[in-house]
Design a protein around this motif. Structure first.
Motif, PDB file in Angstrom:
ATOM      1  N   ALA A 294      56.399 -37.625  16.177  1.00 29.96           N
ATOM      2  CA  ALA A 294      56.081 -36.196  16.473  1.00 29.96           C
ATOM      3  C   ALA A 294      56.913 -35.730  17.270  1.00 29.96           C
ATOM      4  CB  ALA A 294      54.770 -36.525  17.384  1.00 29.96           C
ATOM      5  N   ILE A 295      57.926 -36.516  18.182  1.00 27.92           N
ATOM      6  CA  ILE A 295      59.096 -35.995  19.040  1.00 27.92           C
ATOM      7  C   ILE A 295      60.016 -35.141  18.059  1.00 27.92           C
ATOM      8  CG2 ILE A 295      60.900 -36.312  20.505  1.00 27.92           C
ATOM      9  CD1 ILE A 295      58.956 -38.373  21.960  1.00 27.92           C
TER      10      ILE A 295
ATOM     11  N   GLU B  21      59.259 -25.089  16.779  1.00 30.58           N
ATOM     12  CA  GLU B  21      58.960 -24.551  18.087  1.00 30.58           C
ATOM     13  C   GLU B  21      57.850 -24.910  18.797  1.00 30.58           C
ATOM     14  OE1 GLU B  21      57.734 -19.790  19.683  1.00 30.58           O
ATOM     15  OE2 GLU B  21      58.155 -20.296  17.655  1.00 30.58           O
ATOM     16  N   PRO B  22      57.783 -25.179  19.915  1.00 33.67           N
ATOM     17  CA  PRO B  22      56.785 -25.756  20.785  1.00 33.67           C
ATOM     18  C   PRO B  22      55.603 -24.946  21.087  1.00 33.67           C
ATOM     19  CG  PRO B  22      58.608 -25.413  22.361  1.00 33.67           C
ATOM     20  CD  PRO B  22      59.034 -25.010  20.836  1.00 33.67           C
ATOM     21  N   THR B  23      54.758 -24.880  20.041  1.00 33.41           N
ATOM     22  CA  THR B  23      53.499 -24.376  20.014  1.00 33.41           C
ATOM     23  C   THR B  23      52.287 -25.182  19.898  1.00 33.41           C
ATOM     24  OG1 THR B  23      53.771 -23.727  17.931  1.00 33.41           O
ATOM     25  CG2 THR B  23      54.561 -22.205  19.406  1.00 33.41           C
ATOM     26  N   LEU B  24      51.071 -24.650  20.139  1.00 30.66           N
ATOM     27  CA  LEU B  24      49.861 -25.479  19.889  1.00 30.66           C
ATOM     28  C   LEU B  24      49.829 -25.772  18.481  1.00 30.66           C
ATOM     29  CD1 LEU B  24      47.459 -26.988  20.932  1.00 30.66           C
ATOM     30  CD2 LEU B  24      46.230 -24.413  20.762  1.00 30.66           C
ATOM     31  N   THR B  25      50.037 -24.809  17.653  1.00 25.17           N
ATOM     32  CA  THR B  25      49.779 -24.894  16.163  1.00 25.17           C
ATOM     33  C   THR B  25      50.847 -26.243  15.534  1.00 25.17           C
ATOM     34  OG1 THR B  25      49.180 -22.734  15.831  1.00 25.17           O
ATOM     35  CG2 THR B  25      50.010 -24.022  13.818  1.00 25.17           C
ATOM     36  N   ASN B  26      51.966 -26.196  16.240  1.00 21.04           N
ATOM     37  CA  ASN B  26      53.098 -27.169  15.625  1.00 21.04           C
ATOM     38  C   ASN B  26      52.944 -28.420  16.272  1.00 21.04           C
ATOM     39  OD1 ASN B  26      54.555 -25.186  14.039  1.00 21.04           O
ATOM     40  ND2 ASN B  26      55.915 -24.660  15.754  1.00 21.04           N
ATOM     41  N   ALA B  27      51.998 -28.523  17.547  1.00 22.35           N
ATOM     42  CA  ALA B  27      51.777 -29.839  18.113  1.00 22.35           C
ATOM     43  C   ALA B  27      50.703 -30.231  17.140  1.00 22.35           C
ATOM     44  CB  ALA B  27      51.416 -29.499  19.593  1.00 22.35           C
TER      45      ALA B  27
ATOM     46  N   ALA C 238      49.093 -36.065  22.259  1.00 21.16           N
ATOM     47  CA  ALA C 238      49.169 -34.574  22.504  1.00 21.16           C
ATOM     48  C   ALA C 238      49.776 -34.201  24.140  1.00 21.16           C
ATOM     49  CB  ALA C 238      47.995 -33.819  22.225  1.00 21.16           C
ATOM     50  N   SER C 239      49.107 -35.143  25.030  1.00 23.40           N
ATOM     51  CA  SER C 239      49.594 -34.864  26.317  1.00 23.40           C
ATOM     52  C   SER C 239      50.741 -35.455  26.452  1.00 23.40           C
ATOM     53  CB  SER C 239      48.487 -35.747  27.123  1.00 23.40           C
ATOM     54  OG  SER C 239      47.321 -35.145  27.010  1.00 23.40           O
ATOM     55  N   SER C 240      51.214 -36.474  25.738  1.00 26.72           N
ATOM     56  CA  SER C 240      52.669 -37.062  25.899  1.00 26.72           C
ATOM     57  C   SER C 240      53.587 -35.865  25.440  1.00 26.72           C
ATOM     58  CB  SER C 240      52.764 -38.195  25.097  1.00 26.72           C
ATOM     59  OG  SER C 240      51.866 -39.082  25.439  1.00 26.72           O
ATOM     60  N   LEU C 241      53.360 -35.167  24.373  1.00 31.53           N
ATOM     61  CA  LEU C 241      54.172 -34.156  23.766  1.00 31.53           C
ATOM     62  C   LEU C 241      54.275 -32.995  25.034  1.00 31.53           C
ATOM     63  CD1 LEU C 241      53.090 -33.700  20.267  1.00 31.53           C
ATOM     64  CD2 LEU C 241      55.334 -34.891  21.088  1.00 31.53           C
ATOM     65  N   SER C 242      53.182 -32.743  25.375  1.00 28.20           N
ATOM     66  CA  SER C 242      53.345 -31.730  26.726  1.00 28.20           C
ATOM     67  C   SER C 242      53.920 -32.113  27.959  1.00 28.20           C
ATOM     68  CB  SER C 242      51.804 -31.341  27.065  1.00 28.20           C
ATOM     69  OG  SER C 242      51.151 -30.652  25.905  1.00 28.20           O
TER      70      SER C 242
ATOM     71  N   VAL D  18      51.820 -27.955  24.143  1.00 28.69           N
ATOM     72  CA  VAL D  18      51.540 -26.578  24.833  1.00 28.69           C
ATOM     73  C   VAL D  18      52.450 -26.166  26.006  1.00 28.69           C
ATOM     74  CG1 VAL D  18      49.252 -25.393  25.654  1.00 28.69           C
ATOM     75  CG2 VAL D  18      48.934 -27.224  24.116  1.00 28.69           C
ATOM     76  N   GLN D  19      52.609 -24.860  25.864  1.00 28.13           N
ATOM     77  CA  GLN D  19      53.432 -24.285  27.028  1.00 28.13           C
ATOM     78  C   GLN D  19      52.836 -23.488  28.098  1.00 28.13           C
ATOM     79  OE1 GLN D  19      56.954 -24.942  26.434  1.00 28.13           O
ATOM     80  NE2 GLN D  19      56.118 -26.280  25.295  1.00 28.13           N
ATOM     81  N   PRO D  20      53.345 -23.522  29.286  1.00 30.45           N
ATOM     82  CA  PRO D  20      52.855 -22.612  30.240  1.00 30.45           C
ATOM     83  C   PRO D  20      52.700 -21.129  29.827  1.00 30.45           C
ATOM     84  CG  PRO D  20      54.499 -24.360  31.192  1.00 30.45           C
ATOM     85  CD  PRO D  20      54.386 -24.190  29.525  1.00 30.45           C
ATOM     86  N   PRO D  21      51.754 -20.618  30.711  1.00 34.89           N
ATOM     87  CA  PRO D  21      50.851 -20.933  31.451  1.00 34.89           C
ATOM     88  C   PRO D  21      49.572 -21.439  30.869  1.00 34.89           C
ATOM     89  CG  PRO D  21      50.829 -18.278  31.276  1.00 34.89           C
ATOM     90  CD  PRO D  21      51.643 -19.088  30.299  1.00 34.89           C
ATOM     91  N   THR D  22      49.337 -21.806  29.585  1.00 39.54           N
ATOM     92  CA  THR D  22      48.233 -22.211  29.213  1.00 39.54           C
ATOM     93  C   THR D  22      47.928 -23.598  29.882  1.00 39.54           C
ATOM     94  OG1 THR D  22      48.547 -21.213  26.884  1.00 39.54           O
ATOM     95  CG2 THR D  22      47.238 -22.953  27.043  1.00 39.54           C
ATOM     96  N   PRO D  23      46.943 -24.011  30.363  1.00 41.64           N
ATOM     97  CA  PRO D  23      46.702 -25.358  31.168  1.00 41.64           C
ATOM     98  C   PRO D  23      46.430 -26.436  30.000  1.00 41.64           C
ATOM     99  CG  PRO D  23      44.569 -23.932  31.005  1.00 41.64           C
ATOM    100  CD  PRO D  23      45.824 -23.066  30.552  1.00 41.64           C
ATOM    101  N   ASP D  24      47.286 -27.229  30.250  1.00 41.41           N
ATOM    102  CA  ASP D  24      47.284 -28.538  29.140  1.00 41.41           C
ATOM    103  C   ASP D  24      47.429 -29.761  30.457  1.00 41.41           C
ATOM    104  OD1 ASP D  24      47.644 -29.831  26.414  1.00 41.41           O
ATOM    105  OD2 ASP D  24      49.242 -30.522  27.965  1.00 41.41           O
ATOM    106  N   LEU D  25      46.758 -30.878  30.026  1.00 39.83           N
ATOM    107  CA  LEU D  25      46.720 -32.208  30.812  1.00 39.83           C
ATOM    108  C   LEU D  25      47.901 -32.728  31.079  1.00 39.83           C
ATOM    109  CD1 LEU D  25      43.236 -33.820  29.939  1.00 39.83           C
ATOM    110  CD2 LEU D  25      43.648 -32.309  31.858  1.00 39.83           C
ATOM    111  N   GLY D  26      48.816 -32.946  29.760  1.00 44.67           N
ATOM    112  CA  GLY D  26      50.186 -33.502  30.059  1.00 44.67           C
ATOM    113  C   GLY D  26      50.851 -32.731  30.645  1.00 44.67           C
TER     114      GLY D  26
END
Length: 277
Positions: free
Chosen positions: A129-130, A137-143, A213-217, A223-231
């Motif tokens: 995954a990494i 590009e680091p986006t939610l869709t690509n994650a 997913a949290s590990s990737l963040s 998921v990139q800021p400012p969108t809230p993500d636990l990771g």
């Protein structure tokens, strides 16, 4: 259904898992109405209340720009559960088809498909995954894409092992004798016997998908800021331990609860469906 609830209620841990999952899903779905500060899920700043410890106004404190952590965790659950649902809506069907074809057809089909599966399984999931997120590009869709690519081989291996053992059973041989097509035998005869194991694994995997997913963040690849993500919330707060402990502890506990809940629920579902360990 009544029997299922009786089995679930007879197992206290599975019942706890069920309650946790229901509460988390409820909190995620109704986050806009439950969150004390619903506008804090985006690019909002309140420097007058930044980095505040837990209080009556902010149950889990505020982050470095004054956003309410509890509100952001509720919205982060939306992202995590949504990502998990998308991944588990794509990976299991793909893996199931590959595993069914390899397990029932045998021969060169089995050799090619299972060697492909072995190639994917030989690479540690998080590393794969990494590697993908390092290119994309680091986006939610690509994650979602990265996690899906690394997840389908596990279902292929599971279904393959079941289909390979089922293809010698009497009902399969009877279907072959009466001239049923290979498609009918694989998807109408063998697949139903694979579904309990698949459903149980999907429930257990929901927590693991959220961890990946949290590990990737956490590494800045999800998921990139400012969108809230636990990771990403854990990663942001880790730099300020131990003084501002609430920045990391509460998002970390949120990850723990969702993974714990789905794992306990998966154990109960295994018992309900009669899936062997």
């Amino acid at each position: 259904m009544i029997r299922a609830f009786r089995i679930l209620a007879a197992n206290p841990l599975s019942l706890i898992g069920f309650i946790l999952v229901v509460l988390i899903v409820f909190a995620a779905v109704f986050a806009p109405w439950i969150a004390p500060y619903p506008t804090h899920n985006g690019a909002v700043v309140d420097f007058l209340n930044n980095n505040r410890p837990p209080s009556a106004q902010n149950w889990m404190g505020t982050d470095l720009v004054g956003r309410d952590i509890f509100s952001r965790i509720l919205y982060a659950y939306q992202i995590s559960l949504g990502l998990g649902l998308v991944v588990l809506a794509i990976a299991p069907p793909v893996g199931t088809i590959v595993g069914l074809l390899a397990g029932y057809m045998g021969g060169w089909v089995e050799t090619i498909l299972m060697r492909l599966v072995d190639v994917f399984l030989s690479i540690p999931p998080l590393v794969l995954a990494i590697a993908m997120m390092g290119v994309l590009e680091p986006t939610l869709t690509n994650a979602m894409l990265a996690v899906t690519v690394m997840w389908w081989p596990w279902y292929a291996r599971l279904v393959y092992s079941i289909a390979r053992s089922e293809r010698e059973e009497g009902y399969v041989l009877a279907a072959e004798v009466i001239g049923a097509s290979s498609f009918h035998i694989a998807f109408r005869e063998i697949l139903p016997n694979c579904l309990p194991a698949i459903l149980t694994k999907m429930t257990l995997d929901m927590g693991f998908v959220i961890i990946i997913a949290s590990s990737l963040s956490f590494l800045g690849l999800g998921v990139q800021p400012p969108t809230p993500d636990l990771g990403s919330m854990v990663a942001e707060g880790a730099r300020y331990l131990p003084d501002s402990w609430w920045l990391t502890v509460f998002p970390g506990l949120a990850i723990l609860l969702v993974v714990f809940g789905f794992n306990l629920l998966g154990d109960g579902l295994r018992e309900i469906l009669g899936v062997d360990e």
